[in-house]
Design a protein around this motif. Structure first.
Motif, short mmCIF file in Angstrom:
data_model
loop_
_atom_site.label_atom_id
_atom_site.label_comp_id
_atom_site.label_asym_id
_atom_site.label_seq_id
_atom_site.Cartn_x
_atom_site.Cartn_y
_atom_site.Cartn_z
N GLY B 344 -51.87 -29.43 97.32
CA GLY B 344 -51.73 -30.24 98.53
C GLY B 344 -53.07 -30.58 99.16
O GLY B 344 -54.11 -30.00 98.84
N PRO B 345 -53.04 -31.54 100.10
CA PRO B 345 -54.28 -32.11 100.63
C PRO B 345 -55.12 -31.15 101.48
O PRO B 345 -56.32 -31.35 101.64
N TYR B 346 -54.50 -30.12 102.04
CA TYR B 346 -55.27 -29.22 102.91
C TYR B 346 -55.96 -28.09 102.15
O TYR B 346 -56.76 -27.37 102.71
N SER B 347 -55.61 -27.94 100.89
CA SER B 347 -56.18 -26.83 100.11
C SER B 347 -57.48 -27.27 99.44
O SER B 347 -57.61 -27.24 98.23
N SER B 348 -58.43 -27.66 100.26
CA SER B 348 -59.75 -28.05 99.76
C SER B 348 -60.39 -26.83 99.09
O SER B 348 -60.26 -25.71 99.58
N GLU B 349 -61.07 -27.06 97.99
CA GLU B 349 -61.55 -25.93 97.18
C GLU B 349 -62.34 -24.88 97.98
O GLU B 349 -62.12 -23.67 97.79
#
Lengths: 424, 424
Positions: B344-349
């Motif tokens: 998903g979009p909020y799970s930036s590395e």
């Protein structure tokens, strides 16, 4: 077998065989050749080292049939029962993927997947054991590995022992190749025209196999480098000397470098086992090997207290440990390092080699300090799973960015901050 | 960043850095020197390679205090929160010992114990990251490892970055030594006058550290040999180009050999990310490194179907994978090989690098095919437990003896048969 007091105990650790400089060079060049010339190089090395020129190294259906027909049906039933016991034990090792959720919508977890392909090395010659086939392949099958390739060096007649082929057929494994040594390890790691590369190589072998596994480690995974087998028996007055002696010799007969140790608080037992070992040695077909092993790496260690005896066991970190005493389960709690622990008088070590179910591929030479029996986990790997919610990111984005900047990684900070426009 | 069609995809696998012959020889001789001369050799190599002569390499209480006092209190709170998150995730990984009983009285099981001592290598210089301290040490602590030793090379001023020392103190680790390179690995593996040997060595380092770990492997355990970091993003039309580009660059900035790949079915997204990468690159402090990485090991892979995109991901087996699409959990089921998967979009590395909880020590260079994130299991080992009953042995003794004799091991057969007199 010498009786030694705790205070005079020598170290039993044998240095790991790293091979000579020449052996290492030779292994490196074999691997390079196989990488470059594939099947042709493997064929050449097989002729050179195994003394047989094989058109195709793949074991044919006819060879499987011939092996199967040559074997006693009753014994095949025993093999099948052993395989079923081993499968049943390893099925209990299967871990599951898991997830944990937070009220803000975040989910964190761990996904478990099998490796795609495993390669199993089965040694040739007198050490060609059906049980090794089971112990290496069944954990991979239970893990769900789709492709399993077995390699084993051919005899000078170009054949593989029937027991090894029958064991493979019982497990439904048909990708069996008659190749051995460093060339087999290289073929498994890098592939040839006839063998696709695998992801992990397991199984014991001679020093060339061990060096080759060490060399390809990193490009593929490997299991531990196995050393000569070992047994330690922790026993008190309740143990029967004749049984203890025969268990000690069951490991001593493997290899002149095998190690067998009795650790006891009973002087009486020590003396009786010493006598029994000598008298049983004289009756053993493999007396020469076993005697050498007992002389070089065998001992009876006499301790003052039971705790002292347990401490000695933890220092040795034996491959096999038998605990034969009053209430062995009480001692189990205190044992920290051992590959397999056999409790009570009926758990003679060979019970575990063939039949009970647990794996017989065990850490040797003190490596039970940090490694485990071959098991299902060896053929699985984990992936972390992170599903962060908008709420969680909004709450933590500044902390994460600050952490990244402290480490000098501005791009990391900007990556998380790029989401800020979603809530402003 | 170049856009490439699936059909033209080059292999992204970088060959593992095995070092030059000179580097390997040099590492072998450093290890030998440390084995023979202990602290004196370590001191000499530290002077030679790190340019500083240290009376004692052990970090003192005063140095810890100084580091702690120099650091902003608010940031220490962030560090503590990160450590708590990491601990909480790893506690969920803890396996338990188990037993299985049969009606004949036999018990088979698996006992789990921690290793006694772990050594953690923390790199020096610009790569001295507090987060590495957490990620290596917390799993060992959760596993129950009693003794944890940290080593890290000193700067030319003889000091260690404050963040590294504060992180160690937050975890309660006080055995920290200012040594690095192959000499530090040798000291951990074989011990010196001031450092007791450990059972396992983890943590990243330069090529000398990697070669030394490979060299001591077998005498102690090691984690995987880490390569340059990698990210793959699997995205569809729902992804925002700006976010994807910044996530790609967060890995590209690590190392000129880092790899960042977008795999997508959307031509529109591909083009927009290409533009965004270029424009963000120009603003990045570590532009030079990131640009080199993007040019050599970056690409946007355009696929016809989503399944084709997932297949590409499984072939790459990336260290970090972001899945940014409609319904990312549906795709999770099909992903076989990746170190950490961000959904998903909020799970930036970077969320996973510092804060969320899962480990950031991950398999690189395609080794996610067969290895896992650093985890609690890496600091535990198993012992098989076999408690065979008299009834079970009586029923199976002849089968076991027959199996042993087929393998040519008469001593094994006699060991189990020695119990027969108990029931006759």
């Amino acid at each position: 077998m010498k009786i030694i007091n705790k205070a005079d105990r020598p170290s039993l650790r044998r240095s790991v065989d790293q091979g000579t400089v020449e052996q290492r060079k030779s292994v490196q060049s074999i691997i390079q050749e196989v990488k470059e010339n594939g099947d042709e190089a493997v064929r050449r090395f097989t002729e050179q080292f195994d003394g047989v020129l094989l058109e195709s190294p793949r074991v044919t259906k006819e060879e499987f049939d011939e092996a199967y027909d040559s074997m006693d049906g009753e014994f095949i039933t025993i093999l099948e029962e052993a395989a079923a016991n081993i499968r049943s034990f390893h099925e209990k090792q299967l871990p599951t993927s898991w997830f944990d959720t937070s009220s803000d919508g975040t989910m964190l977890g761990q996904k478990i997947t099998p490796i795609d392909a495993a390669g199993v090395y089965v040694p040739g010659g007198t050490a060609a054991y059906p049980s090794s086939v089971f112990m290496n392949i069944i954990p991979a099958q239970v893990a769900g590995v789709e492709r399993i390739v077995m390699v084993t060096p051919p005899g000078e007649d170009g054949k593989v022992p029937a027991g090894v082929l029958v064991s493979a057929r019982i497990l439904g494994v048909s990708d069996v190749f008659k190749i051995g040594g460093a060339q087999a390890v290289a073929a498994l790691a890098y592939g040839t025209e006839s063998i696709s590369p695998v992801d992990k190589i397991t199984g014991p072998g001679n020093v060339y196999v061990a060096l080759a596994k060490r060399e390809v480690f990193g490009d593929v995974d490997i299991d531990m480098i196995a050393g000569p087998s070992e047994i330690a028996v922790l026993a008190d007055d309740t143990a029967r000397p004749r049984e203890i002696a025969s268990d000690l010799l069951s490991q001593a007969e493997h290899d002149a470098r095998s190690s067998s140790v009795l650790v006891t608080t009973s002087e009486h037992l020590a003396e009786q086992v010493q006598e029994e070992v000598e008298s049983q040695l004289q009756q053993l077909p493999r007396e020469r090997i076993a005697r050498q092993s007992v002389e070089d790496y065998g001992m009876i260690l006499l301790c003052d207290t039971w705790q002292e005896a347990i401490d000695a066991i933890n220092e040795i970190a034996p491959e096999h440990l038998e605990v034969i005493c009053e209430g062995p389960f009480q001692s189990l709690a205190k044992i920290k390092h051992a590959g397999a622990i056999f409790l009570g008088p009926y758990s003679s070590e060979p019970v575990g080699d063939y039949f009970a179910g647990p794996n017989h591929v065990l850490p040797t030479n003190g490596t039970a300090r940090f490694s485990s029996p071959l098991n299902v986990d060896d053929f699985l790997k984990k992936s972390s799973v992170i599903s962060y919610s908008g709420e969680a990111l909004q709450q933590n984005v500044d902390k994460i960015a600050r952490f990244a900047r402290l480490e000098g990684l501005e791009g990391h900070a900007r990556a998380v901050e790029s989401r800020k426009e979603r809530w402003t």
